[in-house]
Design a protein around this motif. Sequence first.
Motif, PDB file in Angstrom:
ATOM      1  N   ASP A 310       0.850  -1.187   0.000  1.00  0.00           N
ATOM      2  CA  ASP A 310       0.000   0.000   0.000  1.00  0.00           C
ATOM      3  C   ASP A 310       0.893   1.246   0.000  1.00  0.00           C
ATOM      4  OD1 ASP A 310      -1.587   2.269   1.247  1.00  0.00           O
ATOM      5  OD2 ASP A 310      -3.154   0.731   1.084  1.00  0.00           O
ATOM      6  N   LYS A 311       0.539   2.226  -0.824  1.00  0.00           N
ATOM      7  CA  LYS A 311       1.382   3.408  -0.946  1.00  0.00           C
ATOM      8  C   LYS A 311       1.482   4.182   0.365  1.00  0.00           C
ATOM      9  CE  LYS A 311       0.940   4.068  -5.929  1.00  0.00           C
ATOM     10  NZ  LYS A 311       0.503   4.954  -7.039  1.00  0.00           N
ATOM     11  N   ILE A 312       0.447   4.160   1.171  1.00  0.00           N
ATOM     12  CA  ILE A 312       0.495   4.851   2.454  1.00  0.00           C
ATOM     13  C   ILE A 312       1.591   4.256   3.347  1.00  0.00           C
ATOM     14  CG2 ILE A 312      -0.754   5.377   4.579  1.00  0.00           C
ATOM     15  CD1 ILE A 312      -1.650   6.999   2.180  1.00  0.00           C
ATOM     16  N   ILE A 313       1.717   2.933   3.329  1.00  0.00           N
ATOM     17  CA  ILE A 313       2.761   2.269   4.113  1.00  0.00           C
ATOM     18  C   ILE A 313       4.141   2.690   3.618  1.00  0.00           C
ATOM     19  CG2 ILE A 313       3.724   0.051   4.826  1.00  0.00           C
ATOM     20  CD1 ILE A 313       1.011   0.674   6.029  1.00  0.00           C
ATOM     21  N   ILE A 314       4.290   2.791   2.312  1.00  0.00           N
ATOM     22  CA  ILE A 314       5.573   3.218   1.741  1.00  0.00           C
ATOM     23  C   ILE A 314       5.888   4.646   2.175  1.00  0.00           C
ATOM     24  CG2 ILE A 314       6.805   3.716  -0.402  1.00  0.00           C
ATOM     25  CD1 ILE A 314       5.292   1.388  -1.676  1.00  0.00           C
ATOM     26  N   TYR A 315       4.874   5.520   2.120  1.00  0.00           N
ATOM     27  CA  TYR A 315       5.079   6.896   2.566  1.00  0.00           C
ATOM     28  C   TYR A 315       5.550   6.940   4.023  1.00  0.00           C
ATOM     29  CZ  TYR A 315       2.461   8.443  -1.595  1.00  0.00           C
ATOM     30  OH  TYR A 315       2.036   8.673  -2.875  1.00  0.00           O
ATOM     31  N   ILE A 316       4.862   6.185   4.889  1.00  0.00           N
ATOM     32  CA  ILE A 316       5.194   6.194   6.319  1.00  0.00           C
ATOM     33  C   ILE A 316       6.625   5.686   6.553  1.00  0.00           C
ATOM     34  CG2 ILE A 316       4.654   5.154   8.556  1.00  0.00           C
ATOM     35  CD1 ILE A 316       1.700   5.175   7.694  1.00  0.00           C
ATOM     36  N   LEU A 317       6.986   4.610   5.848  1.00  0.00           N
ATOM     37  CA  LEU A 317       8.323   4.045   6.013  1.00  0.00           C
ATOM     38  C   LEU A 317       9.401   5.064   5.671  1.00  0.00           C
ATOM     39  CD1 LEU A 317      10.351   1.762   6.459  1.00  0.00           C
ATOM     40  CD2 LEU A 317       9.882   0.972   4.128  1.00  0.00           C
ATOM     41  N   PHE A 318       9.225   5.762   4.555  1.00  0.00           N
ATOM     42  CA  PHE A 318      10.255   6.711   4.150  1.00  0.00           C
ATOM     43  C   PHE A 318      10.228   7.989   4.986  1.00  0.00           C
ATOM     44  CE2 PHE A 318      10.426   4.114   0.227  1.00  0.00           C
ATOM     45  CZ  PHE A 318      11.791   3.880   0.229  1.00  0.00           C
ATOM     46  N   VAL A 319       9.075   8.339   5.557  1.00  0.00           N
ATOM     47  CA  VAL A 319       9.031   9.462   6.494  1.00  0.00           C
ATOM     48  C   VAL A 319       9.863   9.136   7.736  1.00  0.00           C
ATOM     49  CG1 VAL A 319       7.531  10.657   8.131  1.00  0.00           C
ATOM     50  CG2 VAL A 319       6.874  10.507   5.733  1.00  0.00           C
ATOM     51  N   VAL A 320       9.706   7.920   8.271  1.00  0.00           N
ATOM     52  CA  VAL A 320      10.489   7.511   9.444  1.00  0.00           C
ATOM     53  C   VAL A 320      11.976   7.469   9.100  1.00  0.00           C
ATOM     54  CG1 VAL A 320      10.926   5.643  11.094  1.00  0.00           C
ATOM     55  CG2 VAL A 320       8.579   6.218  10.449  1.00  0.00           C
ATOM     56  N   LEU A 321      12.289   6.928   7.937  1.00  0.00           N
ATOM     57  CA  LEU A 321      13.689   6.857   7.525  1.00  0.00           C
ATOM     58  C   LEU A 321      14.273   8.259   7.360  1.00  0.00           C
ATOM     59  CD1 LEU A 321      16.168   5.284   6.690  1.00  0.00           C
ATOM     60  CD2 LEU A 321      15.163   4.984   4.406  1.00  0.00           C
ATOM     61  N   GLY A 322      13.535   9.152   6.700  1.00  0.00           N
ATOM     62  CA  GLY A 322      14.016  10.515   6.513  1.00  0.00           C
ATOM     63  C   GLY A 322      14.190  11.268   7.820  1.00  0.00           C
ATOM     64  N   PHE A 323      13.292  11.042   8.777  1.00  0.00           N
ATOM     65  CA  PHE A 323      13.339  11.678  10.088  1.00  0.00           C
ATOM     66  C   PHE A 323      14.687  11.434  10.765  1.00  0.00           C
ATOM     67  CE2 PHE A 323      12.323  12.161  14.594  1.00  0.00           C
ATOM     68  CZ  PHE A 323      11.423  13.234  14.612  1.00  0.00           C
ATOM     69  N   ASN A 324      15.245  10.262  10.541  1.00  0.00           N
ATOM     70  CA  ASN A 324      16.497   9.878  11.194  1.00  0.00           C
ATOM     71  C   ASN A 324      17.713   9.987  10.279  1.00  0.00           C
ATOM     72  OD1 ASN A 324      15.650   8.672  13.989  1.00  0.00           O
ATOM     73  ND2 ASN A 324      14.126   7.962  12.512  1.00  0.00           N
ATOM     74  N   ALA A 325      17.571   9.639   9.008  1.00  0.00           N
ATOM     75  CA  ALA A 325      18.702   9.715   8.083  1.00  0.00           C
ATOM     76  C   ALA A 325      19.133  11.152   7.852  1.00  0.00           C
ATOM     77  CB  ALA A 325      18.332   9.060   6.751  1.00  0.00           C
ATOM     78  N   LEU A 326      18.203  12.106   8.021  1.00  0.00           N
ATOM     79  CA  LEU A 326      18.520  13.516   7.848  1.00  0.00           C
ATOM     80  C   LEU A 326      18.560  14.263   9.177  1.00  0.00           C
ATOM     81  CD1 LEU A 326      17.313  12.556   5.021  1.00  0.00           C
ATOM     82  CD2 LEU A 326      16.749  14.956   4.662  1.00  0.00           C
ATOM     83  N   GLY A 327      18.228  13.605  10.278  1.00  0.00           N
ATOM     84  CA  GLY A 327      18.039  14.304  11.540  1.00  0.00           C
ATOM     85  C   GLY A 327      19.269  14.465  12.409  1.00  0.00           C
ATOM     86  N   TRP A 328      20.416  13.975  11.985  1.00  0.00           N
ATOM     87  CA  TRP A 328      21.587  13.873  12.851  1.00  0.00           C
ATOM     88  C   TRP A 328      22.567  15.037  12.758  1.00  0.00           C
ATOM     89  CZ3 TRP A 328      26.398  13.489  10.315  1.00  0.00           C
ATOM     90  CH2 TRP A 328      26.304  13.317   8.918  1.00  0.00           C
ATOM     91  N   THR A 329      22.517  15.852  11.708  1.00  0.00           N
ATOM     92  CA  THR A 329      23.655  16.714  11.375  1.00  0.00           C
ATOM     93  C   THR A 329      23.892  17.849  12.369  1.00  0.00           C
ATOM     94  OG1 THR A 329      22.253  18.017   9.892  1.00  0.00           O
ATOM     95  CG2 THR A 329      23.501  16.207   8.920  1.00  0.00           C
ATOM     96  N   GLY A 330      22.814  18.470  12.885  1.00  0.00           N
ATOM     97  CA  GLY A 330      23.014  19.546  13.847  1.00  0.00           C
ATOM     98  C   GLY A 330      23.677  19.047  15.119  1.00  0.00           C
ATOM     99  N   VAL A 331      23.196  17.920  15.641  1.00  0.00           N
ATOM    100  CA  VAL A 331      23.787  17.319  16.837  1.00  0.00           C
ATOM    101  C   VAL A 331      25.237  16.924  16.557  1.00  0.00           C
ATOM    102  CG1 VAL A 331      23.606  15.414  18.495  1.00  0.00           C
ATOM    103  CG2 VAL A 331      21.526  16.506  17.605  1.00  0.00           C
ATOM    104  N   PHE A 332      25.497  16.401  15.383  1.00  0.00           N
ATOM    105  CA  PHE A 332      26.839  15.993  14.976  1.00  0.00           C
ATOM    106  C   PHE A 332      27.801  17.178  15.003  1.00  0.00           C
ATOM    107  CE2 PHE A 332      29.860  15.535  11.408  1.00  0.00           C
ATOM    108  CZ  PHE A 332      30.505  14.366  11.758  1.00  0.00           C
ATOM    109  N   GLN A 333      27.378  18.311  14.457  1.00  0.00           N
ATOM    110  CA  GLN A 333      28.255  19.474  14.418  1.00  0.00           C
ATOM    111  C   GLN A 333      28.530  20.032  15.801  1.00  0.00           C
ATOM    112  OE1 GLN A 333      26.852  22.367  11.586  1.00  0.00           O
ATOM    113  NE2 GLN A 333      26.965  20.964   9.873  1.00  0.00           N
ATOM    114  N   VAL A 334      27.510  20.078  16.652  1.00  0.00           N
ATOM    115  CA  VAL A 334      27.724  20.565  18.017  1.00  0.00           C
ATOM    116  C   VAL A 334      28.663  19.628  18.774  1.00  0.00           C
ATOM    117  CG1 VAL A 334      26.625  21.032  20.233  1.00  0.00           C
ATOM    118  CG2 VAL A 334      25.548  21.814  18.120  1.00  0.00           C
TER     119      VAL A 334
END
Length: 407
Positions: A310-334
């Motif tokens: 189901d496309k909704i499941i695919i959307y949710i999966l990639f939202v969770v992945l994006g939340f974390n795959a892109l969420g680290w950089t500010g903490v990393f720099q500090v």
Amino acid sequence: MKSDELTKSYSTSLWLILLVTISVQVLATFTALSLAAIAPEVATGIEVSPELVGYQISLLYLGAAIMSTAAGYQLRRWGPIRVSQASLIFCAVGAALAIVPSLLFIAIGSLIIGLGYGMTNPAASEMLLRSMPADRRNLIFSIKQTGVPIGGALAGLLSPLISKSFGWQWSPAVAALLCILLVIFMQPMRSAWDSERRNGVVLERRVFDAITIVWSSVQLRWLSICGFFYAAVQLTLAAFIVTLLVSDVSFDLIEAGLVLALIQVSGVLGRVFWGWVADQLGHGLTVLMLTGGICLICAFFVMSITELWDKIIIYILFVVLGFNALGWTGVFQVEATRYAPVGQAGAVIGGITAPSYMGVIVGPSIFSLVYILSGSYTNNFILIALFATLGMFCLVFVGLSNKKNSS
């Protein structure tokens, strides 16, 4: 101007500084990803295979890696506003070259865009470090870093629409125009915000000493290697998600672009959330471990995607992945600034991001190469799982080094 007066001046304009730094990163990222968001159409237009987008992204970040290591010299000589303006000019010139329907011109343009992209983070960090309170650094840096996923979201939403309506060349053309407009807008700010520049600084052999500073510290060394692997996760996802969904899951280009936009929007939320969490915990390494672990789990789910999902499941999966795959950089720099020598935080940000950019180069290139062997974009996500795991191992060594130094 006295040091305390300068600090007070910066404190009163913190949110304006954030607005400017975010805007620069939005446009630099939009320019960098505008072709990746329409990779199938660009490939058709110049008659090449779409998986070559991985090499286009690699060229872009090769330029970024080279330029970021000279951050210390650039900031001393010209100041953060002029460096930011120069970054946008590089992006505009590179995007203009990418308009030409030629593999050679797109390759050269991508390298030039990368030179500009590599100047954005050190300049932004230098401005913010002068003004923000220490107990809010993770949150403020993470807010600053939201410019990257916002720019990616705009690329995912606007580039396919521009391409469908006017032709693919108009996507880099719009990016170039916007970069020039922001350069003009920033000019009145230079006299105040570049007041500490030193015109007498000359080019010297130590112009690339940022990477030397990073490599001489055990914690920074392992942290930089972690950045290499985490950046490989982030940009491989951004570079190939559209092509994966179109080729393996039968999404149309607009639907796939929407998923890329959702990933980037979730990355905005992830950066702010994880920055807030890191400030509350007072322990950035824990946050970085959590983001890596969630990426590892999501990558295995992506390997199972089929057209029957189901496309909704695919959307949710990639939202969770994006939340974390892109969420680290500010903490990393500090976390990197914790180990920076006094007065060298801007240079350390440049030095610590250079290996990250190299991860961006290696990650998509390996993904492209393995695809040629496997013929499946979804199965290739085993590489995402591997990159996340190796990054987490590096964080373990950072923690062990901290314990050794404190004992």
